[in-house]
Design a protein around this motif. Structure first.
Motif, PDB file in Angstrom:
ATOM      1  N   THR A 135       5.083 -11.677  -2.297  1.00  0.00           N
ATOM      2  CA  THR A 135       3.943 -11.226  -1.500  1.00  0.00           C
ATOM      3  C   THR A 135       3.041 -12.400  -1.208  1.00  0.00           C
ATOM      4  OG1 THR A 135       2.151  -9.586  -1.387  1.00  0.00           O
ATOM      5  CG2 THR A 135       2.489 -10.671  -3.495  1.00  0.00           C
ATOM      6  N   ARG A 136       2.191 -12.233  -0.236  1.00  0.00           N
ATOM      7  CA  ARG A 136       1.143 -13.205   0.057  1.00  0.00           C
ATOM      8  C   ARG A 136      -0.189 -12.468  -0.010  1.00  0.00           C
ATOM      9  NH1 ARG A 136       2.446 -15.997   5.613  1.00  0.00           N
ATOM     10  NH2 ARG A 136       1.151 -17.667   4.759  1.00  0.00           N
ATOM     11  N   HIS A 137      -1.243 -13.224  -0.325  1.00  0.00           N
ATOM     12  CA  HIS A 137      -2.546 -12.563  -0.384  1.00  0.00           C
ATOM     13  C   HIS A 137      -3.671 -13.535  -0.082  1.00  0.00           C
ATOM     14  CE1 HIS A 137      -4.400 -14.113  -4.112  1.00  0.00           C
ATOM     15  NE2 HIS A 137      -3.182 -14.170  -4.602  1.00  0.00           N
TER      16      HIS A 137
ATOM     17  N   TYR B 193      -6.489  -9.052  -0.216  1.00  0.00           N
ATOM     18  CA  TYR B 193      -5.678  -8.466   0.850  1.00  0.00           C
ATOM     19  C   TYR B 193      -4.233  -8.944   0.696  1.00  0.00           C
ATOM     20  CZ  TYR B 193      -3.691  -8.025   5.570  1.00  0.00           C
ATOM     21  OH  TYR B 193      -2.876  -7.750   6.635  1.00  0.00           O
ATOM     22  N   PHE B 194      -3.327  -8.015   0.383  1.00  0.00           N
ATOM     23  CA  PHE B 194      -1.907  -8.330   0.252  1.00  0.00           C
ATOM     24  C   PHE B 194      -1.203  -8.096   1.589  1.00  0.00           C
ATOM     25  CE2 PHE B 194      -3.169  -7.215  -4.080  1.00  0.00           C
ATOM     26  CZ  PHE B 194      -2.597  -8.239  -4.816  1.00  0.00           C
ATOM     27  N   PHE B 195      -0.288  -8.994   1.910  1.00  0.00           N
ATOM     28  CA  PHE B 195       0.467  -8.830   3.156  1.00  0.00           C
ATOM     29  C   PHE B 195       1.810  -9.543   3.041  1.00  0.00           C
ATOM     30  CE2 PHE B 195      -1.863 -12.735   3.537  1.00  0.00           C
ATOM     31  CZ  PHE B 195      -1.076 -13.596   4.297  1.00  0.00           C
ATOM     32  N   ASP B 196       2.667  -9.295   4.015  1.00  0.00           N
ATOM     33  CA  ASP B 196       3.994  -9.916   4.064  1.00  0.00           C
ATOM     34  C   ASP B 196       4.785  -9.641   2.781  1.00  0.00           C
ATOM     35  OD1 ASP B 196       5.952 -11.254   5.431  1.00  0.00           O
ATOM     36  OD2 ASP B 196       5.286 -13.261   4.845  1.00  0.00           O
ATOM     37  N   ASP B 197       4.679  -8.401   2.265  1.00  0.00           N
ATOM     38  CA  ASP B 197       5.436  -8.021   1.067  1.00  0.00           C
ATOM     39  C   ASP B 197       6.915  -7.872   1.438  1.00  0.00           C
ATOM     40  OD1 ASP B 197       2.843  -7.698  -0.041  1.00  0.00           O
ATOM     41  OD2 ASP B 197       2.795  -5.614   0.665  1.00  0.00           O
TER      42      ASP B 197
ATOM     43  N   SER C 167       5.567  -2.515  -1.026  1.00  0.00           N
ATOM     44  CA  SER C 167       4.186  -2.649  -0.554  1.00  0.00           C
ATOM     45  C   SER C 167       3.226  -2.702  -1.722  1.00  0.00           C
ATOM     46  CB  SER C 167       3.811  -1.500   0.384  1.00  0.00           C
ATOM     47  OG  SER C 167       3.792  -0.267  -0.304  1.00  0.00           O
TER      48      SER C 167
ATOM     49  N   ASP D   3      -0.939  -2.392  -2.524  1.00  0.00           N
ATOM     50  CA  ASP D   3      -2.232  -1.992  -1.975  1.00  0.00           C
ATOM     51  C   ASP D   3      -3.276  -3.085  -2.186  1.00  0.00           C
ATOM     52  OD1 ASP D   3      -1.192   0.396  -1.194  1.00  0.00           O
ATOM     53  OD2 ASP D   3      -2.119   1.587  -2.788  1.00  0.00           O
ATOM     54  N   ASP D   4      -4.245  -3.134  -1.276  1.00  0.00           N
ATOM     55  CA  ASP D   4      -5.353  -4.073  -1.418  1.00  0.00           C
ATOM     56  C   ASP D   4      -6.190  -3.714  -2.647  1.00  0.00           C
ATOM     57  OD1 ASP D   4      -4.367  -5.142   0.884  1.00  0.00           O
ATOM     58  OD2 ASP D   4      -5.923  -4.325   2.187  1.00  0.00           O
TER      59      ASP D   4
END
Length: 203
Positions: free
Chosen positions: A95-97, A126-130, A142, A144-145
């Motif tokens: 993941t990226r955050h 903020y987590f993204f690109d999981d 996924s 969650d933030d």
């Protein structure tokens, strides 16, 4: 004559000593550095025990002083990337955050070039690109933030009237609910320590 010589020597030493980095109301500082995020432990989930690896990224801090020695600081950074490991299976996701953190900080007053500070505030991660990896390659994952408290402490070493080198440490309460194939598997406590070194300039 000896008294005059002693006073002259003291004045010379004071003039050549490294300056303190004074922080006055209305000042603004910018800190550019590198930060290492080290998650403090793992979490038990329905899938098993999960651990998150650390990561190093550039950081930037903005601080505005609302009173002498008292500032509001915003931590920002290049997105951190973490491997997610499942006990017995190795890397199963990444993941990226982005962890923007807003803190109220107090910088202690002294005549030394070393100025310690402490702070506390709130973090939004903020987590993204999981992505699923290894055994979970191609499986939706996924995170969650997260909202949580943050604590901060460090020291500035003045190298000029308006510049300093900084070393600091920060603890952030980060917990995220994780889903695999849209099925909730539990909450992962990341709770990282962030170790940072930076160059600080005051405007």
């Amino acid at each position: 004559m000896k008294h005059i010589t002693a006073l002259s020597l003291a004045a010379l030493m004071a003039s050549t000593a490294a300056p303190a980095l004074a922080q006055s109301k209305g000042d603004f500082t910018l800190a550019l550095g590198l930060g290492w995020v080290e998650p403090s432990g793992g979490s038990n989930t329905l899938a098993g025990r999960i651990n998150v690896d650390g990561n190093l990224r550039p950081t930037v801090n903005f601080e505005y002083f609302i009173a002498d020695n008292l500032g509001i600081e915003l931590l920002a950074s290049w997105p951190f990337q973490h491997d997610i490991n499942l006990a017995g299976a190795g890397k199963v996701a990444e993941t990226r955050h982005l962890p923007p953190t807003l803190s109220l900080q107090y910088h202690f007053t002294n005549s030394s070039p070393i100025t310690p500070f402490v702070g506390a505030g709130i973090n939004y991660t903020y987590f993204f690109d999981d992505k699923g990896k290894g055994p979970l390659a191609g499986v939706p994952v996924s995170l969650d933030d997260s909202w949580g408290l943050a604590l901060h402490a460090g020291v500035d070493y003045a190298i000029g009237a308006k510049s300093a080198l900084r070393a600091d440490i920060r603890y952030i309460d980060i917990e995220t609910d994780v889903k695999v194939a849209d099925i909730p598997i539990g909450t992962v406590k990341i709770d990282p320590w962030i170790f940072n070194v930076a160059y600080v300039i005051r405007f």
